[in-house]
Design an enzyme around this catalytic site. Structure first.
Site, mmCIF file in Angstrom:
data_model
loop_
_atom_site.group_PDB
_atom_site.id
_atom_site.type_symbol
_atom_site.label_atom_id
_atom_site.label_comp_id
_atom_site.label_asym_id
_atom_site.label_seq_id
_atom_site.Cartn_x
_atom_site.Cartn_y
_atom_site.Cartn_z
ATOM 1 N N TYR A 15 -6.596 15.511 25.643
ATOM 2 C CA TYR A 15 -7.428 15.293 26.832
ATOM 3 C C TYR A 15 -8.779 14.808 26.349
ATOM 4 O O TYR A 15 -9.487 15.523 25.646
ATOM 5 C CB TYR A 15 -7.558 16.631 27.563
ATOM 6 C CG TYR A 15 -8.344 16.609 28.844
ATOM 7 C CD1 TYR A 15 -8.028 15.729 29.872
ATOM 8 C CD2 TYR A 15 -9.390 17.511 29.051
ATOM 9 C CE1 TYR A 15 -8.731 15.740 31.065
ATOM 10 C CE2 TYR A 15 -10.093 17.538 30.248
ATOM 11 C CZ TYR A 15 -9.760 16.640 31.245
ATOM 12 O OH TYR A 15 -10.457 16.660 32.429
ATOM 13 N N TYR A 169 -2.820 24.957 36.527
ATOM 14 C CA TYR A 169 -3.614 25.270 35.331
ATOM 15 C C TYR A 169 -4.867 26.073 35.705
ATOM 16 O O TYR A 169 -5.133 27.138 35.168
ATOM 17 C CB TYR A 169 -4.027 23.974 34.608
ATOM 18 C CG TYR A 169 -4.921 24.243 33.425
ATOM 19 C CD1 TYR A 169 -4.364 24.586 32.191
ATOM 20 C CD2 TYR A 169 -6.309 24.229 33.539
ATOM 21 C CE1 TYR A 169 -5.174 24.889 31.109
ATOM 22 C CE2 TYR A 169 -7.121 24.532 32.466
ATOM 23 C CZ TYR A 169 -6.558 24.864 31.252
ATOM 24 O OH TYR A 169 -7.354 25.188 30.186
ATOM 25 N N HIS A 170 -5.645 25.532 36.656
ATOM 26 C CA HIS A 170 -6.921 26.170 36.989
ATOM 27 C C HIS A 170 -6.744 27.473 37.750
ATOM 28 O O HIS A 170 -7.663 28.276 37.823
ATOM 29 C CB HIS A 170 -7.805 25.203 37.777
ATOM 30 C CG HIS A 170 -8.206 24.014 36.979
ATOM 31 N ND1 HIS A 170 -7.532 22.811 37.055
ATOM 32 C CD2 HIS A 170 -9.166 23.846 36.048
ATOM 33 C CE1 HIS A 170 -8.086 21.959 36.212
ATOM 34 N NE2 HIS A 170 -9.075 22.552 35.595
ATOM 35 N N LYS A 528 -25.360 27.416 41.978
ATOM 36 C CA LYS A 528 -24.680 26.528 41.039
ATOM 37 C C LYS A 528 -25.237 25.110 41.223
ATOM 38 O O LYS A 528 -24.773 24.370 42.078
ATOM 39 C CB LYS A 528 -23.165 26.545 41.258
ATOM 40 C CG LYS A 528 -22.510 27.773 40.629
ATOM 41 C CD LYS A 528 -21.015 27.653 40.508
ATOM 42 C CE LYS A 528 -20.548 26.574 39.579
ATOM 43 N NZ LYS A 528 -20.957 26.731 38.180
ATOM 44 N N ASP A 532 -20.968 20.941 38.657
ATOM 45 C CA ASP A 532 -19.990 21.809 38.008
ATOM 46 C C ASP A 532 -19.265 22.663 39.048
ATOM 47 O O ASP A 532 -19.883 23.436 39.767
ATOM 48 C CB ASP A 532 -20.712 22.702 36.993
ATOM 49 C CG ASP A 532 -19.833 23.817 36.478
ATOM 50 O OD1 ASP A 532 -18.625 23.566 36.304
ATOM 51 O OD2 ASP A 532 -20.341 24.926 36.255
ATOM 52 N N HIS A 534 -16.711 24.789 38.251
ATOM 53 C CA HIS A 534 -16.132 26.018 37.675
ATOM 54 C C HIS A 534 -16.938 27.201 38.191
ATOM 55 O O HIS A 534 -17.983 27.532 37.648
ATOM 56 C CB HIS A 534 -16.196 25.973 36.147
ATOM 57 C CG HIS A 534 -15.131 25.134 35.526
ATOM 58 N ND1 HIS A 534 -13.793 25.412 35.669
ATOM 59 C CD2 HIS A 534 -15.198 24.025 34.760
ATOM 60 C CE1 HIS A 534 -13.081 24.505 35.014
ATOM 61 N NE2 HIS A 534 -13.910 23.650 34.469
#
Length: 655
Positions: A15, A169-170, A528, A532, A534
């Site tokens: 990746y 995945y996340h 935040k 981003d 996350h």
């Protein structure tokens, strides 16, 4: 019994993508020369969220977590001298997937490629963006329509392309249990197939089902994870057969790529991560029946910052040793008929089916987004609680913390740093591009795009026309925002206090005491800034602060520093906490601290958490940041104690 003939290895990917299109192009050509067999493109956050490099929200984010692609010229540079008709290209892109695929098709046409022969994948999974990654743009319903647009277009024009890659995945990175990962991912897949079914003739539908692929996470509990993969295979086969009546077993095959878990990679003793990555890879390669079709591995130093080419090479060599030096590919499935494995697979399937029925009862994945988000935040809180309590051992973190200094960390600090000049250069190129294009053609293309979106037509043909006319990523996304509106996803953090107060009595007393001194409840604002998405860390800090009795304000992701400063002023915040994991902490915090002082809020303590190298932490403290936290600060109660201390009316004068 061993095979007379070896299996073909999985696709070996890295990746990659950073800084600029031309720098990434050089990296790709290097990796292909080293034996990589597929490309996996990482885009920067402005590209993922549909902003041009010069947008206010892009500040500090350009070229950080991936490559900026603002228009056809960037896409051209990204794939210079790489024949796209011979590549298998995976693009990790979601909200702007129709656009990036349009740019890719336009470049392939320029190269003279046969478009129907192109092979690859766009991730194009928006549901997981609302739940765990945060790069969505529009609300769920129009986003789902765009996913279906891409799938329908590819089915007709680019039949070997995977138009949608359900990404669990996340979900695991956000704390999902194996049962949640199975059920939330499968619910996402069925939501997409339900949207697609009315769009194609019934006889064509099974082939379309066969083009849906998955992108999965494999964690450190590798026996459970291997069983999870076998459960995925069985459940998908079952859903395709019973729910969609797909008769041909070939179209019911669970096809998946994998990146192994980054959540468990530690900043402490980071060289141990090499073993973690290898063990996690076993979960998706050992069982022939449930083997990944493509594997990309994180690097040993991803908890520290961006990997260098050498770090990526080391992860790629791990795959090559497994595929070519061991005898793994010479055998039939090693686990068929194993009673322990069979029992675990059945237990996982039972748990997943129950959760799937629950989500179906709510009306499917789109209707259940708030519910699923809340479940993930709860699961992650429990996972962190087990690490803090020492019930889950993490080597080098909560046990055996003493270790030798790592020789891998010498020299350049063990990571790659993106040159801050990259952003200005990218903006210059963007302005030059805008200046050189035919504005009339651009305006006509945008009008066409807007009417396609507003009239519910497939947006792919108009997007490809726009790509060729020189439209930018920000302009394409702006049309989608105009037609469909923007969306703020659920945070999963309930406002009321929870009953999870075990072990928090002393902290709750301290919060009460300081609140009495302040004359009102201690107000903690969590922000935040930047792009981003996350949000897992910010959510866990918010949940713990709430459980300690603080009055929390957490509005979710993607705020400008100005919006955070305004909120701090309006809310009367006693402490401001910022979470930034994209590496853009220096410019964003600098901007925020200046605005805090200008607004007369310089006395409010600011704390920052993220993947922040030591030198950067020193710079942040020099800007006036009171505390800096990195992944090694896993004890949330220590952070809570710091917040209480910083909020003490007397401590302001002492600092």
């Amino acid at each position: 019994m061993s095979h007379p003939q070896k299996d073909r290895p999985w696709l070996i990917r890295t990746y990659a993508g950073h800084s600029t299109a031309s720098a990434s192009n050089a990296l790709y050509r290097d990796n292909l020369a080293k034996g990589q067999t597929g490309l996996s493109v990482a885009f920067d956050l402005p590209t993922q969220t549909g902003y041009d490099s010069d947008h206010i929200l892009s500040r500090g984010e350009v070229g950080k977590v991936g490559v900026p692609v603002g228009h056809l010229g960037d896409m051209r540079a990204l794939f210079k001298d790489i024949p796209l008709d011979q590549m298998n290209t995976s693009m990790t892109i979601n909200a702007t997937a129709p656009w990036l695929l349009s740019l890719y098709i336009a470049v392939a046409e320029e190269q003279g490629a046969d478009i129907s022969a192109l092979q690859g994948t766009v991730q194009n999974d928006l549901i997981k963006e609302y739940l765990s990654r945060g790069t969505y743009i529009c609300p769920p319903a129009p986003s789902m329509k765009m996913i279906a647009d891409v799938a329908e277009y590819c089915y007709t024009h680019v039949p070997k392309w995977n138009p949608m890659n359900v990404c669990s995945y996340h979900l695991q990175e956000a704390g999902a249990t194996p049962e949640q990962e199975l059920s939330f991912a499968l619910a996402t897949a069925t939501a997409v197939l339900d949207a697609l079914k009315p769009r194609v003739p019934a006889e064509d539908f099974p082939a379309l089902v066969g083009r849906i692929s998955f992108f999965v996470n494999a964690g450190i509990r590798f026996v459970t994870e291997m069983c999870k993969m076998r459960a995925f295979v069985d459940l998908w086969d079952e859903i395709c057969k019973t729910r969609y009546g797909v008769e041909d077993a070939k179209y019911r095959r669970f096809r998946y790529g994998v990146q192994v878990n980054s959540l468990g990679l530690t900043e402490q003793q980071p060289e141990n991560n090499v073993y973690r990555i290898l063990i996690e890879m076993l979960a998706v390669t050992l069982s022939k029946k449930a083997r990944a079709r493509a594997v990309q591995l994180p690097t040993w130093n991803e908890a520290l910052g961006l990997p260098r080419p050498w770090d990526q090479q080391w992860s790629m060599r791990m795959q090559q040793i497994m595929a070519y030096e061991t005898d793994l590919l010479e055998f039939d499935d090693l686990f068929d008929g194993n009673p322990a494995v069979d029992a675990k697979v059945e237990a996982l399937k039972t748990g997943a089916r129950a959760e799937l029925a629950n989500i179906d009862g709510m009306g499917g994945a789109i209707s259940a987004i708030d519910y699923m988000k809340g479940r993930l935040v709860d699961s992650n809180a429990q996972r962190l609680g087990r690490i803090e309590a020492g019930e889950t051992i993490v080597v080098g973190v909560n046990k055996w913390q003493k270790g030798e200094p790592s020789p891998l960390m010498t020299g350049d600090g063990g990571i790659m740093v993106v040159d801050p000049a990259v952003e200005a250069e990218q903006i210059d190129r963007l302005n030059a591009w805008r200046g050189a294009r035919d504005q009339a053609a651009v305006d006509a293309a945008l009008t066409q795009l807007r009417s396609a979106a507003a009239e519910d037509r497939n947006i792919m043909p108009a997007s490809i026309t726009a790509a060729k006319a020189g439209v930018t990523t920000g302009e394409w996304a702006a049309e989608m925002r105009k037609v469909h509106g923007e969306y703020r996803g659920p945070t999963g953090v309930a406002a009321g206090q929870s009953n999870k107060t075990e072990g928090l009595d002393d902290l709750r007393d301290a919060v009460d005491a300081v609140s009495d001194k302040l004359g009102r409840r201690l107000k903690f604002l969590i922000g935040k800034p930047g792009l981003d998405g996350h949000s897992n860390g910010a959510e866990q800090i918010a949940v713990r602060a709430r459980d300690c009795g603080m009055d929390i304000a957490y509005e979710g992701i993607r705020l400008t520093p100005t919006e955070i400063v305004t909120a701090a002023s309006q809310d009367g915040a006693h402490v401001v906490g910022l979470s930034i994991l994209s590496g853009s902490h220096i410019p964003l915090v600098e901007d925020l601290m200046t605005q805090m002082r200008d607004a007369g809020l310089g006395h409010i303590p600011v704390i920052v958490g993220g993947i922040i190298p030591d030198d950067d932490a020193d710079r942040l403290r020099a800007m006036g940041v009171a505390r800096v936290y990195t992944p090694k600060d896993f004890e949330l109660n220590m952070i809570m104690q710091d917040i209480v201390t910083l909020a003490e009316p007397s401590s302001k004068a002492a600092e």
